[in-house]
Scaffold this active site. Structure first.
Site, PDB file in Angstrom:
ATOM      1  N   SER A   1      -4.589 -41.298 -12.070  1.00 51.40           N
ATOM      2  CA  SER A   1      -4.058 -40.627 -10.878  1.00 51.40           C
ATOM      3  C   SER A   1      -3.146 -41.592 -10.132  1.00 51.40           C
ATOM      4  O   SER A   1      -3.351 -42.816 -10.169  1.00 51.40           O
ATOM      5  CB  SER A   1      -5.200 -40.208  -9.952  1.00 51.40           C
ATOM      6  OG  SER A   1      -4.680 -39.747  -8.715  1.00 51.40           O
TER       7      SER A   1
ATOM      8  N   TYR B   1     -12.948 -42.574  -5.386  1.00 49.67           N
ATOM      9  CA  TYR B   1     -12.212 -41.890  -6.470  1.00 49.67           C
ATOM     10  C   TYR B   1     -10.992 -42.711  -6.880  1.00 49.67           C
ATOM     11  O   TYR B   1     -10.745 -42.933  -8.075  1.00 49.67           O
ATOM     12  CB  TYR B   1     -11.794 -40.502  -5.982  1.00 49.67           C
ATOM     13  CG  TYR B   1     -10.808 -39.781  -6.866  1.00 49.67           C
ATOM     14  CD1 TYR B   1     -11.230 -39.066  -7.984  1.00 49.67           C
ATOM     15  CD2 TYR B   1      -9.436 -39.788  -6.573  1.00 49.67           C
ATOM     16  CE1 TYR B   1     -10.313 -38.401  -8.792  1.00 49.67           C
ATOM     17  CE2 TYR B   1      -8.522 -39.120  -7.374  1.00 49.67           C
ATOM     18  CZ  TYR B   1      -8.965 -38.426  -8.477  1.00 49.67           C
ATOM     19  OH  TYR B   1      -8.060 -37.770  -9.271  1.00 49.67           O
TER      20      TYR B   1
END
Ligand code: NAP
Length: 249
Positions: free
Chosen positions: A144, A158
């Site tokens: 990501s 995360y």
């Protein structure tokens, strides 16, 4: 000619499902892993088969070692020798600052997002590596943009897990380059999937799209195309790459 087998973790919906549909259209036999949502994964399998493709669904939690080994065995039994892996399964939880996080949450994030890809890479390498009598292969990890932005105020846990995915990609690419295996990562930006609802803000992209140079979120298919290119022979000299697909962000 044998049909190449591709395993996509978390392939039932979102980016994984878009990748499964495109891969089937490109001639892969697609193993679609899911954790809980059997009906969505099975509906996707039915759709791919109705369009003439080959697909099967497999339940497994990628954070659990015994389930991962069982998954790879089941995929090979059902579809044949593995040619490629997409480590796509990933989770985030409710937006909060780090000082409010408990250890159980952090462990859940790391189990799916870091332990999962590592275990799946291990199982894939054991099967694909020329060192172990395999034919070689390709791995794409779904990281990501959060790995470089850090997601402050939302989910630093995360983001940190995706930083680990980047490092895994860089190190493993070099470790298995001589084994006929390429390892790359895509780093999506804000993509229209159900994941944002897990953070407690289903409409998150509407709020944050102003920060994207292209002024919009991406579609799962826009990530799937990059993944399929990285898996393909067209990317034969590409390994250890982190490909940002984030509208210029
Ligand atoms: P999503 O729509 O929430 O789908 C996640 C998928 O992962 C689901 O199929 C889910 O299975 C599966 N999954 C979750 N935990 C699992 C586990 N422990 N074992 C096996 N499967 C598991 O997410 P998405 O947006 O498509 O995200 C896919 C990947 O892209 C993730 O790695 C995510 O971090 C990354 N990403 C997404 C965005 C974005 O904006 N959407 C941006 C950057 C990166 P069930 O349906 O059975 O629960």
């Amino acid at each position: 000619m044998d049909v190449p087998v591709l395993l996509i973790t978390g392939g039932g919906r979102g980016i994984g499902a878009a990748t499964a549909r495109l891969a089937a259209a490109r001639g892969y036999a697609v193993a679609i892993n899911y954790r809980h949502d059997a009906s969505t994964a099975n509906a996707l399998v039915d759709q791919i088969r109705a369009e003439g493709g080959i697909a099967a669904a497999f339940a497994a939690d990628v954070g659990e070692e015994a389930e991962v080994t069982g998954l790879f065995e089941a995929v090979e039994r059902t579809l044949g020798p593995l040619a490629a892996l997409v480590n796509n399964a990933g989770v985030l939880e409710t937006q909060m600052r780090v000082e409010a996080m408990d250890a159980a949450r952090i462990r859940r994030i790391l189990a799916t997002n870091v332990v999962g890809p590592l275990l799946c890479c291990r199982e894939a390498i054991r099967r694909m590596s020329t060192r172990h009598g395999g034919q070689g292969g390709a791995i794409v990890n779904v990281s990501s943009v959060a790995a470089r932005t850090g997601s402050p105020g939302e989910y630093v846990d995360y983001a940190a897990s995706k930083g680990a995915v980047d490092t895994l990609t860089i190190g493993l690419a070099q470790e298995v380059a001589g084994d006929g295996i390429r390892v790359n990562a895509v780093r999506p930006g804000f993509i229209h999937t159900d994941m944002h609802a897990s953070g407690g803000e289903p409409g998150r992209i509407e709020r944050v799209k102003a920060f994207v140079p292209m002024k919009r979120g991406g579609q799962p298919e826009e990530i799937a195309h990059a993944i399929l290119w990285l898996l393909s022979a067209e990317a034969s000299y590409c390994s250890g790459a982190l490909v940002d697909i984030a509208g210029g962000r």
